[in-house]
Design a protein around this motif. Structure first.
Motif, PDB file in Angstrom:
ATOM      1  N   LEU A 167       1.489  14.054  -3.957  1.00  0.00           N
ATOM      2  CA  LEU A 167       0.028  14.215  -3.978  1.00  0.00           C
ATOM      3  C   LEU A 167      -0.618  13.326  -5.037  1.00  0.00           C
ATOM      4  O   LEU A 167      -1.727  12.815  -4.838  1.00  0.00           O
ATOM      5  CB  LEU A 167      -0.337  15.693  -4.212  1.00  0.00           C
ATOM      6  CG  LEU A 167      -0.024  16.626  -3.048  1.00  0.00           C
ATOM      7  CD1 LEU A 167      -0.242  18.087  -3.439  1.00  0.00           C
ATOM      8  CD2 LEU A 167      -0.866  16.278  -1.813  1.00  0.00           C
ATOM      9  N   GLN A 168       0.089  13.131  -6.159  1.00  0.00           N
ATOM     10  CA  GLN A 168      -0.455  12.242  -7.194  1.00  0.00           C
ATOM     11  C   GLN A 168      -0.517  10.802  -6.702  1.00  0.00           C
ATOM     12  O   GLN A 168      -1.483  10.086  -6.954  1.00  0.00           O
ATOM     13  CB  GLN A 168       0.400  12.320  -8.465  1.00  0.00           C
ATOM     14  CG  GLN A 168      -0.012  13.459  -9.383  1.00  0.00           C
ATOM     15  CD  GLN A 168       1.044  13.783 -10.418  1.00  0.00           C
ATOM     16  OE1 GLN A 168       1.904  12.960 -10.719  1.00  0.00           O
ATOM     17  NE2 GLN A 168       0.984  15.000 -10.947  1.00  0.00           N
ATOM     18  N   ARG A 169       0.535  10.397  -5.999  1.00  0.00           N
ATOM     19  CA  ARG A 169       0.524   9.037  -5.433  1.00  0.00           C
ATOM     20  C   ARG A 169      -0.616   8.892  -4.438  1.00  0.00           C
ATOM     21  O   ARG A 169      -1.316   7.875  -4.419  1.00  0.00           O
ATOM     22  CB  ARG A 169       1.857   8.747  -4.719  1.00  0.00           C
ATOM     23  CG  ARG A 169       2.908   8.162  -5.638  1.00  0.00           C
ATOM     24  CD  ARG A 169       4.069   7.607  -4.819  1.00  0.00           C
ATOM     25  NE  ARG A 169       3.663   6.524  -3.931  1.00  0.00           N
ATOM     26  CZ  ARG A 169       4.291   6.228  -2.791  1.00  0.00           C
ATOM     27  NH1 ARG A 169       5.332   6.932  -2.406  1.00  0.00           N
ATOM     28  NH2 ARG A 169       3.874   5.219  -2.052  1.00  0.00           N
ATOM     29  N   LEU A 170      -0.797   9.920  -3.639  1.00  0.00           N
ATOM     30  CA  LEU A 170      -1.877   9.899  -2.655  1.00  0.00           C
ATOM     31  C   LEU A 170      -3.235   9.772  -3.357  1.00  0.00           C
ATOM     32  O   LEU A 170      -4.087   8.978  -2.956  1.00  0.00           O
ATOM     33  CB  LEU A 170      -1.832  11.169  -1.806  1.00  0.00           C
ATOM     34  CG  LEU A 170      -2.885  11.282  -0.698  1.00  0.00           C
ATOM     35  CD1 LEU A 170      -2.701  10.174   0.333  1.00  0.00           C
ATOM     36  CD2 LEU A 170      -2.830  12.641  -0.010  1.00  0.00           C
ATOM     37  N   GLU A 171      -3.406  10.532  -4.423  1.00  0.00           N
ATOM     38  CA  GLU A 171      -4.681  10.500  -5.154  1.00  0.00           C
ATOM     39  C   GLU A 171      -4.940   9.094  -5.714  1.00  0.00           C
ATOM     40  O   GLU A 171      -6.055   8.583  -5.631  1.00  0.00           O
ATOM     41  CB  GLU A 171      -4.645  11.534  -6.283  1.00  0.00           C
ATOM     42  CG  GLU A 171      -6.006  11.731  -6.905  1.00  0.00           C
ATOM     43  CD  GLU A 171      -6.105  13.007  -7.729  1.00  0.00           C
ATOM     44  OE1 GLU A 171      -5.109  13.749  -7.833  1.00  0.00           O
ATOM     45  OE2 GLU A 171      -7.206  13.236  -8.262  1.00  0.00           O
ATOM     46  N   ARG A 172      -3.886   8.479  -6.240  1.00  0.00           N
ATOM     47  CA  ARG A 172      -4.042   7.112  -6.775  1.00  0.00           C
ATOM     48  C   ARG A 172      -4.439   6.139  -5.665  1.00  0.00           C
ATOM     49  O   ARG A 172      -5.291   5.277  -5.850  1.00  0.00           O
ATOM     50  CB  ARG A 172      -2.732   6.641  -7.420  1.00  0.00           C
ATOM     51  CG  ARG A 172      -2.570   7.086  -8.859  1.00  0.00           C
ATOM     52  CD  ARG A 172      -1.531   6.225  -9.578  1.00  0.00           C
ATOM     53  NE  ARG A 172      -0.229   6.253  -8.928  1.00  0.00           N
ATOM     54  CZ  ARG A 172       0.695   7.193  -9.157  1.00  0.00           C
ATOM     55  NH1 ARG A 172       0.454   8.177  -9.990  1.00  0.00           N
ATOM     56  NH2 ARG A 172       1.855   7.161  -8.540  1.00  0.00           N
TER      57      ARG A 172
ATOM     58  N   LEU B  39      -6.071   6.747  -3.067  1.00  0.00           N
ATOM     59  CA  LEU B  39      -7.383   7.044  -2.492  1.00  0.00           C
ATOM     60  C   LEU B  39      -8.532   6.833  -3.473  1.00  0.00           C
ATOM     61  O   LEU B  39      -9.670   7.197  -3.179  1.00  0.00           O
ATOM     62  CB  LEU B  39      -7.425   8.492  -1.978  1.00  0.00           C
ATOM     63  CG  LEU B  39      -6.537   8.835  -0.776  1.00  0.00           C
ATOM     64  CD1 LEU B  39      -6.552  10.327  -0.502  1.00  0.00           C
ATOM     65  CD2 LEU B  39      -6.974   8.068   0.470  1.00  0.00           C
ATOM     66  N   THR B  40      -8.244   6.216  -4.628  1.00  0.00           N
ATOM     67  CA  THR B  40      -9.278   6.137  -5.680  1.00  0.00           C
ATOM     68  C   THR B  40     -10.548   5.437  -5.219  1.00  0.00           C
ATOM     69  O   THR B  40     -11.620   5.738  -5.717  1.00  0.00           O
ATOM     70  CB  THR B  40      -8.774   5.411  -6.947  1.00  0.00           C
ATOM     71  OG1 THR B  40      -7.962   4.322  -6.539  1.00  0.00           O
ATOM     72  CG2 THR B  40      -8.021   6.350  -7.854  1.00  0.00           C
ATOM     73  N   ASP B  41     -10.447   4.486  -4.288  1.00  0.00           N
ATOM     74  CA  ASP B  41     -11.678   3.769  -3.919  1.00  0.00           C
ATOM     75  C   ASP B  41     -12.517   4.504  -2.874  1.00  0.00           C
ATOM     76  O   ASP B  41     -13.535   3.998  -2.428  1.00  0.00           O
ATOM     77  CB  ASP B  41     -11.372   2.324  -3.485  1.00  0.00           C
ATOM     78  CG  ASP B  41     -10.435   2.281  -2.304  1.00  0.00           C
ATOM     79  OD1 ASP B  41      -9.754   3.300  -2.070  1.00  0.00           O
ATOM     80  OD2 ASP B  41     -10.376   1.251  -1.622  1.00  0.00           O
ATOM     81  N   LEU B  42     -12.088   5.716  -2.518  1.00  0.00           N
ATOM     82  CA  LEU B  42     -12.897   6.501  -1.574  1.00  0.00           C
ATOM     83  C   LEU B  42     -13.948   7.316  -2.333  1.00  0.00           C
ATOM     84  O   LEU B  42     -13.845   7.497  -3.530  1.00  0.00           O
ATOM     85  CB  LEU B  42     -11.980   7.469  -0.827  1.00  0.00           C
ATOM     86  CG  LEU B  42     -11.767   7.201   0.658  1.00  0.00           C
ATOM     87  CD1 LEU B  42     -11.062   5.874   0.841  1.00  0.00           C
ATOM     88  CD2 LEU B  42     -10.959   8.312   1.288  1.00  0.00           C
ATOM     89  N   SER B  43     -14.935   7.812  -1.608  1.00  0.00           N
ATOM     90  CA  SER B  43     -15.915   8.684  -2.259  1.00  0.00           C
ATOM     91  C   SER B  43     -15.193   9.971  -2.655  1.00  0.00           C
ATOM     92  O   SER B  43     -14.243  10.381  -1.980  1.00  0.00           O
ATOM     93  CB  SER B  43     -17.058   9.002  -1.301  1.00  0.00           C
ATOM     94  OG  SER B  43     -16.621   9.926  -0.330  1.00  0.00           O
TER      95      SER B  43
ATOM     96  N   ILE C 281      -7.032  15.100   0.333  1.00  0.00           N
ATOM     97  CA  ILE C 281      -5.956  15.632  -0.502  1.00  0.00           C
ATOM     98  C   ILE C 281      -5.800  17.133  -0.270  1.00  0.00           C
ATOM     99  O   ILE C 281      -4.681  17.647  -0.130  1.00  0.00           O
ATOM    100  CB  ILE C 281      -6.216  15.317  -1.990  1.00  0.00           C
ATOM    101  CG1 ILE C 281      -6.098  13.807  -2.213  1.00  0.00           C
ATOM    102  CG2 ILE C 281      -5.227  16.057  -2.879  1.00  0.00           C
ATOM    103  CD1 ILE C 281      -6.574  13.343  -3.556  1.00  0.00           C
ATOM    104  N   ASP C 282      -6.924  17.816  -0.169  1.00  0.00           N
ATOM    105  CA  ASP C 282      -6.900  19.263   0.049  1.00  0.00           C
ATOM    106  C   ASP C 282      -6.222  19.602   1.375  1.00  0.00           C
ATOM    107  O   ASP C 282      -5.377  20.498   1.446  1.00  0.00           O
ATOM    108  CB  ASP C 282      -8.343  19.790   0.023  1.00  0.00           C
ATOM    109  CG  ASP C 282      -8.388  21.298   0.204  1.00  0.00           C
ATOM    110  OD1 ASP C 282      -7.720  21.997  -0.583  1.00  0.00           O
ATOM    111  OD2 ASP C 282      -9.077  21.762   1.141  1.00  0.00           O
TER     112      ASP C 282
END
Lengths: 189, 113
Positions: free
Chosen positions: A14-19, A21-25, A33-34
Motif C-alpha cells: 500500500l505504501q508503494r501504491l501511495e507513492r 499515486l502522488t500525482d493524483l488529486s 487506496i481505500d
C-alpha cells in the motif's frame, strides 16, 4: 506466517501504491487506496489458510502499483503537455504595443519572445516593414508621384490618386491588423 | 508488434465497457467485478487496475456509487450505471458487433473479391 509479517507485506504494498499515486488529486488517491485496502482485507478473509505464498499471490493478482497508477492516469494527458501549451506575459503584450508605438523595439521583443512561431514573427516584422514609421516613410514619397502625374493627362492623375489612396488606406490598417493577428495567435494555443 | 503488446492493447480498449456492461443488471462492488472478470479469463491482468478505472468512470459520470452494509463485514462501495453509462454501453455494443463482424468475416472467409 506471522500476522506481523502479513501486515508488513500488505503495508509495503500500500505504501508503494501511495507513492505511485502522488500525482493524483488527494480525493482520487484516497479512494483508490481505500478500495484496494478493503479488497485485500476481504480477499484475506476468504483465504482458508493464509501463508506467505497465498498472500503474495493475492498481491500479485492485484498487480504492480505502477500499473495501477498508470490505469489511474488513464486517458488523461501526461503532465508534460502543460509545459507545451503557450504562455504569454508582459513581454508579449509590450511587443504588441511597441510594434505600433516604437517599431524597432517592438520588433526586437517580437523575436525575443518564445511564444510566436518563426513564421508569425516574420509576418509581424515584414507587414508592414517598419511599422507606422515605415508606413509614413512610404507615404512621404507619394507627393513625388502625384507631382509627376499632374504633368500627364487628367485620367492618369485621377487613377494614380485613387491607387495611392487605396495603398495608404491598406498601409494604415495593416499594422493594426497584424497586431490583432499576433494577439489571436497568443490565444490560439 | 509483439503478441503480448497486442493483447494489452486490445484489453485496454474494451475493459472499461466490459466493466460498465457488468453493472448493467445490478449495482456491484469492485471485488465482485474483479471476480466476474477473473471467471471470464483473459480480460484483466492486474486486477487492482479495476479500482482506478471505476474511480475514473465515477468522475466521468458513467457510474454512481453508494455504500452498502455487508453482514458481518466492512461496508462496500457499490457502483451503479448512470444514464450516460447506459448510453455508453449501448453505443459500445453496436460498435463492437459491427467491428467484430468485419474482423470475423476477414479471418473466416479470407478476402475474396
Amino acid at each position: 506466517m506471522t500476522a506481523t509479517h502479513a501486515a508488513q507485506l500488505v503495508d509495503e504494498y500500500l505504501q508503494r501504491l501511495e507513492r505511485e499515486l502522488t500525482d493524483l488529486s488527494p480525493d482520487s488517491r484516497n479512494e483508490i487506496i481505500d478500495e484496494i485496502r478493503r479488497h485485500i482485507a476481504e480477499e484475506r478473509g476468504g483465504l482458508a489458510d493464509e501463508s506467505d505464498a497465498t498472500l503474495m499471490n493475492l498481491l500479485e493478482r492485484l498487480g504492480d502499483p505502477g500499473d495501477i497508477a498508470a490505469a489511474a492516469r488513464g486517458s488523461k494527458k501526461p503532465r508534460t503537455s502543460i509545459a507545451t501549451t503557450r504562455r504569454f506575459g508582459t513581454l508579449e503584450v509590450l511587443a504588441l504595443i511597441l510594434l505600433v508605438a516604437a517599431w524597432p523595439v517592438g520588433a526586437i521583443l517580437l523575436w525575443v519572445s518564445k511564444t510566436w512561431t518563426t513564421r508569425e514573427k516574420l509576418l509581424g516584422t515584414l507587414i508592414p516593414p517598419g511599422g507606422y514609421a515605415g508606413v509614413l516613410l512610404i507615404m512621404s514619397t507619394f507627393h513625388w508621384i502625384t507631382t509627376a502625374s499632374e504633368a500627364g493627362p487628367a485620367w492618369v492623375d485621377v487613377t494614380v490618386g485613387a491607387v495611392l489612396f487605396t495603398i495608404s488606406l491598406v498601409a494604415l490598417i495593416a499594422p493594426v491588423g497584424m497586431i490583432v493577428y499576433l494577439a489571436t495567435r497568443l490565444r490560439a494555443r | 508488434m509483439p503478441i503480448d503488446g497486442l493483447a494489452t492493447q486490445l484489453r485496454k480498449g474494451v475493459i472499461e465497457y466490459c466493466v460498465l456492461a457488468m453493472l448493467k443488471e445490478m449495482p456491484r462492488y469492485g471485488g465482485e467485478v474483479i471476480q466476474m472478470l477473473r471467471a471470464r479469463g483473459e480480460l484483466v491482468v492486474s486486477e487492482g487496475t479495476i479500482y482506478p478505472l471505476l474511480s475514473r468512470m465515477r468522475s466521468e459520470g458513467l457510474v454512481e456509487t453508494e455504500w452498502r452494509d455487508t453482514p458481518g463485514g466492512a461496508p462496500r462501495r457499490y457502483y451503479r450505471l448512470s444514464r450516460s453509462g447506459q448510453k455508453a454501453v449501448a453505443q459500445f455494443r453496436d460498435e463492437w458487433f459491427r467491428f467484430r463482424d468485419s474482423v470475423d468475416s476477414i479471418f473466416r472467409n479470407g478476402v475474396k473479391p
